[in-house]
Design a protein around this motif. Structure first.
Motif, PDB file in Angstrom:
ATOM      1  N   ILE A  31       2.289  -4.336   3.519  1.00  0.00           N
ATOM      2  CA  ILE A  31       3.446  -3.375   3.724  1.00  0.00           C
ATOM      3  C   ILE A  31       2.818  -1.959   3.220  1.00  0.00           C
ATOM      4  O   ILE A  31       2.412  -1.963   2.022  1.00  0.00           O
ATOM      5  CB  ILE A  31       4.675  -3.997   3.206  1.00  0.00           C
ATOM      6  N   GLY A  32       2.979  -1.096   4.166  1.00  0.00           N
ATOM      7  CA  GLY A  32       2.735   0.317   3.558  1.00  0.00           C
ATOM      8  C   GLY A  32       3.928   1.063   3.552  1.00  0.00           C
ATOM      9  O   GLY A  32       5.096   1.037   4.154  1.00  0.00           O
ATOM     10  N   LEU A  33       4.137   1.848   2.561  1.00  0.00           N
ATOM     11  CA  LEU A  33       5.259   2.694   2.204  1.00  0.00           C
ATOM     12  C   LEU A  33       4.739   4.338   2.255  1.00  0.00           C
ATOM     13  O   LEU A  33       3.950   4.678   1.570  1.00  0.00           O
ATOM     14  CB  LEU A  33       6.055   2.484   0.899  1.00  0.00           C
ATOM     15  N   PHE A  34       5.472   4.920   3.032  1.00  0.00           N
ATOM     16  CA  PHE A  34       4.922   6.271   3.255  1.00  0.00           C
ATOM     17  C   PHE A  34       6.292   7.439   3.089  1.00  0.00           C
ATOM     18  O   PHE A  34       7.351   7.098   3.662  1.00  0.00           O
ATOM     19  CB  PHE A  34       4.523   6.514   4.803  1.00  0.00           C
ATOM     20  N   PRO A  35       5.844   8.561   2.761  1.00  0.00           N
ATOM     21  CA  PRO A  35       7.056   9.550   2.509  1.00  0.00           C
ATOM     22  C   PRO A  35       7.258   9.897   4.032  1.00  0.00           C
ATOM     23  O   PRO A  35       6.517   9.638   4.928  1.00  0.00           O
ATOM     24  CB  PRO A  35       6.232  10.713   1.824  1.00  0.00           C
ATOM     25  N   PRO A  36       7.999  10.983   4.201  1.00  0.00           N
ATOM     26  CA  PRO A  36       8.536  11.342   5.730  1.00  0.00           C
ATOM     27  C   PRO A  36       7.000  11.868   6.025  1.00  0.00           C
ATOM     28  O   PRO A  36       6.438  12.901   5.220  1.00  0.00           O
ATOM     29  CB  PRO A  36       9.816  12.365   5.556  1.00  0.00           C
ATOM     30  N   MET A  37       6.894  12.009   7.392  1.00  0.00           N
ATOM     31  CA  MET A  37       5.803  12.585   8.001  1.00  0.00           C
ATOM     32  C   MET A  37       6.281  13.990   8.699  1.00  0.00           C
ATOM     33  O   MET A  37       7.417  13.678   9.495  1.00  0.00           O
ATOM     34  CB  MET A  37       5.080  12.003   8.783  1.00  0.00           C
ATOM     35  N   THR A  38       5.424  15.005   8.497  1.00  0.00           N
ATOM     36  CA  THR A  38       5.801  16.091   9.279  1.00  0.00           C
ATOM     37  C   THR A  38       4.694  16.495  10.460  1.00  0.00           C
ATOM     38  O   THR A  38       3.659  15.926  10.258  1.00  0.00           O
ATOM     39  CB  THR A  38       6.044  17.174   8.678  1.00  0.00           C
ATOM     40  N   VAL A  80       0.942  -0.981   0.001  1.00  0.00           N
ATOM     41  CA  VAL A  80       0.011   0.040  -0.120  1.00  0.00           C
ATOM     42  C   VAL A  80       1.060   1.190  -0.094  1.00  0.00           C
ATOM     43  O   VAL A  80       1.772   1.340   0.726  1.00  0.00           O
ATOM     44  CB  VAL A  80      -1.090   0.134   1.184  1.00  0.00           C
ATOM     45  N   TYR A  81       0.503   2.051  -0.833  1.00  0.00           N
ATOM     46  CA  TYR A  81       1.541   3.185  -1.113  1.00  0.00           C
ATOM     47  C   TYR A  81       0.512   4.645  -0.579  1.00  0.00           C
ATOM     48  O   TYR A  81      -0.491   4.722  -0.836  1.00  0.00           O
ATOM     49  CB  TYR A  81       1.826   3.564  -2.523  1.00  0.00           C
ATOM     50  N   PHE A  82       1.303   5.543   0.021  1.00  0.00           N
ATOM     51  CA  PHE A  82       0.629   6.725   0.652  1.00  0.00           C
ATOM     52  C   PHE A  82       1.253   8.025   0.194  1.00  0.00           C
ATOM     53  O   PHE A  82       2.479   8.136  -0.243  1.00  0.00           O
ATOM     54  CB  PHE A  82       0.619   6.497   2.095  1.00  0.00           C
ATOM     55  N   ALA A  83       0.366   8.947   0.051  1.00  0.00           N
ATOM     56  CA  ALA A  83       0.767  10.548  -0.386  1.00  0.00           C
ATOM     57  C   ALA A  83       1.497  10.430  -1.619  1.00  0.00           C
ATOM     58  O   ALA A  83       1.085   9.922  -2.592  1.00  0.00           O
ATOM     59  CB  ALA A  83       1.587  11.114   0.888  1.00  0.00           C
ATOM     60  N   TRP A  84       2.747  11.248  -1.598  1.00  0.00           N
ATOM     61  CA  TRP A  84       3.539  11.373  -2.905  1.00  0.00           C
ATOM     62  C   TRP A  84       4.193  10.117  -3.379  1.00  0.00           C
ATOM     63  O   TRP A  84       4.440   9.685  -4.525  1.00  0.00           O
ATOM     64  CB  TRP A  84       4.520  12.382  -2.923  1.00  0.00           C
ATOM     65  N   VAL A  85       4.275   9.159  -2.668  1.00  0.00           N
ATOM     66  CA  VAL A  85       4.932   7.762  -2.881  1.00  0.00           C
ATOM     67  C   VAL A  85       3.926   7.100  -3.903  1.00  0.00           C
ATOM     68  O   VAL A  85       3.953   6.873  -4.974  1.00  0.00           O
ATOM     69  CB  VAL A  85       5.027   6.848  -1.810  1.00  0.00           C
ATOM     70  N   PRO A 102      16.141   6.268  -0.397  1.00  0.00           N
ATOM     71  CA  PRO A 102      15.237   5.115   0.269  1.00  0.00           C
ATOM     72  C   PRO A 102      15.349   5.375   1.941  1.00  0.00           C
ATOM     73  O   PRO A 102      14.179   5.175   2.355  1.00  0.00           O
ATOM     74  CB  PRO A 102      16.242   3.911  -0.005  1.00  0.00           C
ATOM     75  N   ARG A 103      16.121   6.037   2.425  1.00  0.00           N
ATOM     76  CA  ARG A 103      16.296   6.412   3.852  1.00  0.00           C
ATOM     77  C   ARG A 103      15.047   7.463   4.198  1.00  0.00           C
ATOM     78  O   ARG A 103      14.614   7.239   5.456  1.00  0.00           O
ATOM     79  CB  ARG A 103      17.411   6.777   4.330  1.00  0.00           C
ATOM     80  N   ALA A 104      14.479   7.955   3.352  1.00  0.00           N
ATOM     81  CA  ALA A 104      13.529   8.714   3.567  1.00  0.00           C
ATOM     82  C   ALA A 104      12.181   8.213   3.696  1.00  0.00           C
ATOM     83  O   ALA A 104      10.925   8.817   4.319  1.00  0.00           O
ATOM     84  CB  ALA A 104      13.281   9.978   2.745  1.00  0.00           C
ATOM     85  N   ILE A 105      11.999   6.834   3.021  1.00  0.00           N
ATOM     86  CA  ILE A 105      10.827   6.212   2.940  1.00  0.00           C
ATOM     87  C   ILE A 105      10.449   5.366   4.568  1.00  0.00           C
ATOM     88  O   ILE A 105      11.333   4.707   4.994  1.00  0.00           O
ATOM     89  CB  ILE A 105      10.676   5.199   1.915  1.00  0.00           C
ATOM     90  N   ALA A 108       5.913   0.407   7.143  1.00  0.00           N
ATOM     91  CA  ALA A 108       4.922  -0.425   8.017  1.00  0.00           C
ATOM     92  C   ALA A 108       4.433  -1.553   7.718  1.00  0.00           C
ATOM     93  O   ALA A 108       4.198  -2.016   6.446  1.00  0.00           O
ATOM     94  CB  ALA A 108       3.598   0.552   8.388  1.00  0.00           C
ATOM     95  N   VAL A 109       4.761  -2.872   8.547  1.00  0.00           N
ATOM     96  CA  VAL A 109       4.310  -4.066   8.140  1.00  0.00           C
ATOM     97  C   VAL A 109       2.887  -4.363   9.170  1.00  0.00           C
ATOM     98  O   VAL A 109       3.087  -4.185  10.556  1.00  0.00           O
ATOM     99  CB  VAL A 109       5.335  -5.114   8.639  1.00  0.00           C
ATOM    100  N   ASN A 110       2.022  -4.477   8.458  1.00  0.00           N
ATOM    101  CA  ASN A 110       0.487  -5.054   9.241  1.00  0.00           C
ATOM    102  C   ASN A 110       0.477  -3.901  10.232  1.00  0.00           C
ATOM    103  O   ASN A 110      -0.076  -4.314  11.232  1.00  0.00           O
ATOM    104  CB  ASN A 110       0.874  -6.410   9.924  1.00  0.00           C
ATOM    105  N   GLN A 111       0.425  -2.816   9.775  1.00  0.00           N
ATOM    106  CA  GLN A 111       0.172  -1.331  10.290  1.00  0.00           C
ATOM    107  C   GLN A 111       1.099  -1.162  11.359  1.00  0.00           C
ATOM    108  O   GLN A 111       0.619  -0.161  12.360  1.00  0.00           O
ATOM    109  CB  GLN A 111      -1.448  -1.288  10.800  1.00  0.00           C
TER     110      GLN A 111
END
Length: 84
Positions: free
Chosen positions: A75-82, A5-10, A51-54, A57-60
């Motif tokens: 598996i979720g992949l997220f950009p950095p969160m602010t 699952v991909y989130f935001a700009w990813v 890569p280090r910015a990503i 999350a595994v099973n949330q």
């Protein structure tokens, strides 16, 4: 098969919100997953070029890049969160 699952700009850069993939045997950690996904096409390479910015999350549950992903259902992949 694992659901990615991909989130935001990813999600925007890859061009899809989710997909199911059969991962190769050599992909056992979150970092190896990001490296593998980067080889699947220009859109993946662009989304995952730092890569280090990503965040992963595994099973949330958030994990570090050196943690094992074997047996993950999702598996979720997220950009950095602010904060804000």
């Amino acid at each position: 098969m694992v659901k990615l699952v991909y989130f935001a700009w990813v999600r925007e850069r890859i061009g899809k919100g989710e997909e199911e993939l059969e991962l190769p045997d050599h992909v056992t950690t979150a970092g190896e997953l990001i490296a593998y996904l980067s080889t699947l096409g220009d859109e993946y390479a662009d989304a995952l070029r730092v890569p280090r910015a990503i965040r992963v999350a595994v099973n949330q549950e958030h994990i570090e890049h050196d943690e094992v992903i074997l047996g993950a259902r999702e598996i979720g992949l997220f950009p950095p969160m602010t904060g804000g």
